[in-house]
Design an enzyme around this catalytic site. Structure first.
Site, PDB file in Angstrom:
ATOM      1  CD  GLU A 141      11.925  16.630 -29.726  1.00  0.00           C
ATOM      2  OE1 GLU A 141      13.061  16.801 -29.287  1.00  0.00           O
ATOM      3  OE2 GLU A 141      11.640  15.767 -30.585  1.00  0.00           O
TER       4      GLU A 141
HETATM    5  C1  BMA Z   1      13.964  16.431 -32.931  1.00  0.00           C
HETATM    6  C2  BMA Z   1      13.993  17.838 -33.448  1.00  0.00           C
HETATM    7  C3  BMA Z   1      15.356  18.413 -33.456  1.00  0.00           C
HETATM    8  C4  BMA Z   1      16.378  17.396 -33.805  1.00  0.00           C
HETATM    9  C5  BMA Z   1      15.782  16.167 -34.411  1.00  0.00           C
HETATM   10  C6  BMA Z   1      16.785  15.110 -34.718  1.00  0.00           C
HETATM   11  O1  BMA Z   1      14.183  16.384 -31.600  1.00  0.00           O
HETATM   12  O2  BMA Z   1      13.074  18.604 -32.783  1.00  0.00           O
HETATM   13  O3  BMA Z   1      15.646  18.995 -32.223  1.00  0.00           O
HETATM   14  O4  BMA Z   1      17.299  17.946 -34.656  1.00  0.00           O
HETATM   15  O5  BMA Z   1      14.851  15.639 -33.551  1.00  0.00           O
HETATM   16  O6  BMA Z   1      17.376  14.616 -33.552  1.00  0.00           O
END
Ligand code: BMA
Length: 828
Positions: free
Chosen positions: A440
């Site tokens: 991300e």
């Molecule tokens: C995404 C993942 C984690 C997170 C999840 C739930 O962003 O990459 O970083 O725990 O969502 O929010």
């Protein structure tokens, strides 16, 4: 021959004036816990009370084993130190470390005492906060999605807390440590490049050696032997591929060299191919390398299991955008994935047995791909060994998540060293199919105001688009690399554009409703998830003495997501009347989680080959918590787990919209065509059949087919009393025109019978009414009890047998206990 002495015994941890016994490998928290110095941080709100542990400095001590070695060199080797440490031998500093994700080797020749008095070995850890703060002061502040400074230190990010994890900042010797005595030369790097070409398997091993000064320039020989190791996983599903009948291979070759590098190659004719599970078997080959000097004496050796297969990532542009399809041995694959986080926030506690249990559970859920997420760790070798055996494809993130990462020193060199070491360590594994740059961060740069905040500062792009792909290409050119998850392939498109490459679908959980998955056509859904609380027995253990409520203090403490409970409640309220009663709330939030994920997966699998994978957020937990997981922090399976078994099965029947109306879709990921007759019934809530027909339905091998439902069989749009049932070959699809809130559910009524067997109890439920999402929460019968299935919908007259293990059903109250542990959807 090299002489190896493990240093796992006799360690102590200094706490105030005491020397507490310490486990190596281990960490400060688990040592303090064992000594009774801290309470269990997984229980109640104890996490807060142990916060000081992560802010303190710590010292581990032992003594080196007495005795002489005839070897020229002695190295002190740490496979992993967490994280900022000073290593001292006999009171002298031999090295300093600042990266949990690397191993360290220190030359301690002449320092280990020989026949003299025992020599002390100490490892002094500086708090990770101190180290991170110092680096931040040096390189400058960067944006982060979480409040803690994890991007300034190469340490498991989620140790600092996450939206499913506690803040328990560890320190310690988290991997094995040993002394290695050697002479002349040792293997410093062994990189097997495994390929297969027209049936011939090739292993090209790049060998690097370190030599002592006396060994410099002397001739050495590297001998390679490759042997069939059988099918350790033992799976022999009906997969369409045939087992190789070729004689078991035993191939040898060797190379002599006088420098520090060499390549030795072996070819295996008619190599048996390694396949992902569901596509074939997992034959593995033992690959052994021996290093000898000119006299033929063995100096060092290395061995790993390998598997022959090709892997490619097809990211070609097409009329839908940019694809993202894994291709193994030429076969294009829809990846049935899950995201993996560290299985314990104290990773040194994860035993090989626990890895095997968890990964086996993944296969039981029909999973064929595991994504090791970038806020965790490069997992231990055991993890990948088991994936090799089970045919689980592994997508491995480099360890960057949800933050802008500085590219300045001292971080840059650490990142490069860590990447080279881990690519080298993991490349023997057939299961590893993809390297990914980060989680991300490319998205965060574009959408989360980082770009503005950074104002030109480095943030990691140079890693994801420069350093890391270069390291992969140089170290292991056999594997594909993708710069990020999500990533559209270039800056030409938004990083999270569903039409291009990987995307993460989080708006649905955060803001809208899971029915919105039906509006999306991702090319590869790399993350999407829905929360639910853990199993009842897990909550009971984690929150001793607490009167459980959706918003009781312990429940809220074991919920780490921003507005997590608010999202749970709003997500529930769109489908059900939110109950006040805790047990009903607990059941319905678990139902909602299973419904949400099934909605996404059924829809996206039905879009194959445009969509080529779903990776559910998340398989597991690292402590007891309300999270997106399918298996909770105590290893108990939530209803979602069982739902995954259904929606990830080779053959899935689902109702989806085609040409503006409901159609029955056959998703067939098996190797054989699926021709069937589907029995379609239009039914009333009271169980009456209003119309019925048998329709032809067929899907070619590894493909999707559908049949449109004729108008006469369709429940009236908006009807609160009618629904559609489609049955074929033991699979069932249901379609309700309205949400549960609006549907005229009958008051659930059923007959119940318990049948006791040796080692299990069969709970036989026979429906008198429509029973929607019947669930037996077996752990309410006994904490160890396990049911073999989750949510089941029964039509009136139908029955189901739920097998329960770990409960003996003794005593008069057994039937009543089962009744209290059974739930189903009730009228609003
Ligand atoms: C995404 C993942 C984690 C997170 C999840 C739930 O962003 O990459 O970083 O725990 O969502 O929010």
């Amino acid at each position: 021959m090299k002489d190896v002495a493990p240093l796992s015994a006799g360690w102590t941890l200094r706490h105030e004036s005491a020397a507490l016994p310490a486990e190596v490998p281990g960490c400060v928290h688990t040592d303090l816990l064992a000594a009774g110095v801290i309470p269990d941080p997984f229980l109640s709100r104890n996490e807060k009370d142990v916060e000081w542990v992560g802010r303190a400095d710590w010292q581990y001590d032992t003594v080196l084993p007495a005795g002489d070695s005839d070897h020229e060199r002695t190295d002190l080797v740490f496979d992993g130190l967490d994280t900022a440490a000073t290593v001292m031998v006999g009171g002298e500093v031999v090295g300093r470390t600042r990266n949990m994700h690397r191993g360290y080797r220190f030359d301690v020749s002449g320092m280990t005492g020989g026949a003299g008095p025992a020599v002390p070995l100490s490892v002094l850890f500086t708090s990770a906060y101190t180290e991170a703060d110092a680096v931040r002061a040096q390189v400058g502040e960067r944006p982060n999605s979480y409040p803690e400074p994890f991007q300034y230190i190469r340490k498991m990010a989620c140790s600092f807390g996450w939206d499913w994890g506690p803040t328990l900042v560890t320190a310690g010797i988290w991997k094995p440590v040993r002394l290695e005595h050697w002479s002349k030369a040792r293997l410093s790097d062994v990189r097997p490049l495994v390929t297969v070409d027209e049936g011939t398997g090739r292993v090209g091993i790049r060998v690097a050696v370190e030599r002592t000064s006396s060994g410099a320039g002397r001739p050495l020989t590297a001998e390679l032997r490759v042997r069939a190791a059988g099918h350790p996983g033992g799976s022999s599903a009906d997969t369409g591929s045939s087992r190789s009948d070729a004689a078991p291979a035993d191939v040898r070759s060797s190379v002599s060299f006088d420098g520090t590098q060499a390549t030795v190659t072996a070819e295996v004719a008619d190599a048996a191919l390694w396949w992902p599970r569901g596509y074939g078997e997992q034959p593995l080959y033992e690959c052994e390398l021996v290093l000898r000097d000119a006299s033929g004496a063995e100096l060092d050796s290395w061995s790993r299991r390998i598997g022959f297969r090709t892997v490619a990532l097809d990211t070609s542009a097409d009329e839908h955008g940019t694809g993202f399809t894994l291709v193994v041995n030429g076969e294009r694959i829809f990846a049935r994935g899950v995201n993996w986080i560290p299985d314990d926030v104290f990773p040194s506690r994860i035993t090989p047995e626990r890895y095997r249990t968890r990964l086996t559970q993944a296969t039981e859920a029909g999973v064929d791909l595991i994504r090791v997420w970038g806020g965790g760790i490069y997992e231990s070798d055991v993890f990948y060994d088991i994936c090799d055996e089970l045919g689980l494809m592994v997508w491995q993130d480099f360890l960057f998540a949800c933050a802008a990462y500085p590219e300045e020193q001292p971080l840059r060199s650490e990142v490069e060293a860590e990447a080279r070491e881990n690519v080298t360590r993991l490349m023997p594994h057939a299961s590893l199919v993809l390297w990914n740059g980060n989680n991300e961060n490319l998205w965060g740069f574009r959408d989360w105001q980082w770009e503005e905040e950074l104002a030109g500062d480095s943030w990691g792009e140079g890693y994801y688009l420069g350093l890391l792909p270069r390291v992969v290409a140089e170290t292991d050119p056999t594997r594909p690399y993708t710069a990020g998850s999500p990533w559209s392939g270039s800056w030409d498109h938004h990083p999270n554009d569903p039409a291009h490459g990987t995307s993460h679908s989080w708006e649905v959980w955060n803001r809208t409703d899971y029915t919105d998955y039906l509006e999306q056509t991702p090319r590869f859904a790399a993350e999407f998830g829905w929360q639910a609380p853990p199993a009842y027995a897990t909550l009971r253990r984690a929150l001793p003495g607490e009167e459980l409520a959706a918003d009781s203090p312990g429940m809220l403490h074991h919920q780490k997501a921003a507005d997590g409970n608010g999202k749970l409640e709003r997500g529930l309220a769109r489908h059900f009347a939110v109950p006040v009663d805790f047990d009903r709330w607990h059941y319905l939030t678990q139902v909602n989680q299973a419904r949400a994920i099934a909605t996404g997966i059924e829809h996206w699998r039905a879009q194959w080959p445009v969509c080529a994978g779903t990776v559910v957020w998340q398989l597991n937990d690292c402590w007891p918590v309300t999270s997106w997981s399918a298996i909770d922090g105590d290893g108990r399976r939530k209803p979602l787990f069982h739902e995954l078994r259904r929606v990830y099965a080779d053959r899935l029947l689902t109702v989806q919209t085609r040409n503006g109306g409901p159609a029955v879709v056959a998703v067939n990921q098996s190797a054989r065509p699926w021709h069937t007759e589907v029995r379609v019934r239009r039914m009333a809530a009271d169980g009456k059949v209003l119309a019925e027909a048998a329709l032809e339905l067929s899907a070619p091998a590894r493909a999707v087919g559908h049949t449109v439902v004729p108008a006469a069989l369709l429940p009236d749009a908006g009807s609160a009393e009618e629904f559609l049932v489609a049955d074929a070959d033991g699979s069932r699809a249901l379609h309700f025109p309205v949400r549960d809130l609006a549907f005229a559910w009958p008051v659930p009524d059923f007959d119940l019978e318990l049948v006791r067997h040796e080692g299990r109890v069969d709970v036989v439920v026979t429906a008198r009414t429509l029973l929607r999402d019947l669930l037996l929460q077996a752990d309410r019968l006994a904490p160890e009890a396990v049911a073999d299935r989750g949510l089941v919908t029964l039509l009136p007259g139908e029955s189901v047998t739920v097998e329960v293990r770990g409960w003996d059903a003794a005593g008069d109250g057994a039937v009543r206990a089962v009744r209290e542990a059974l739930f189903a959807v009730e009228p609003a």
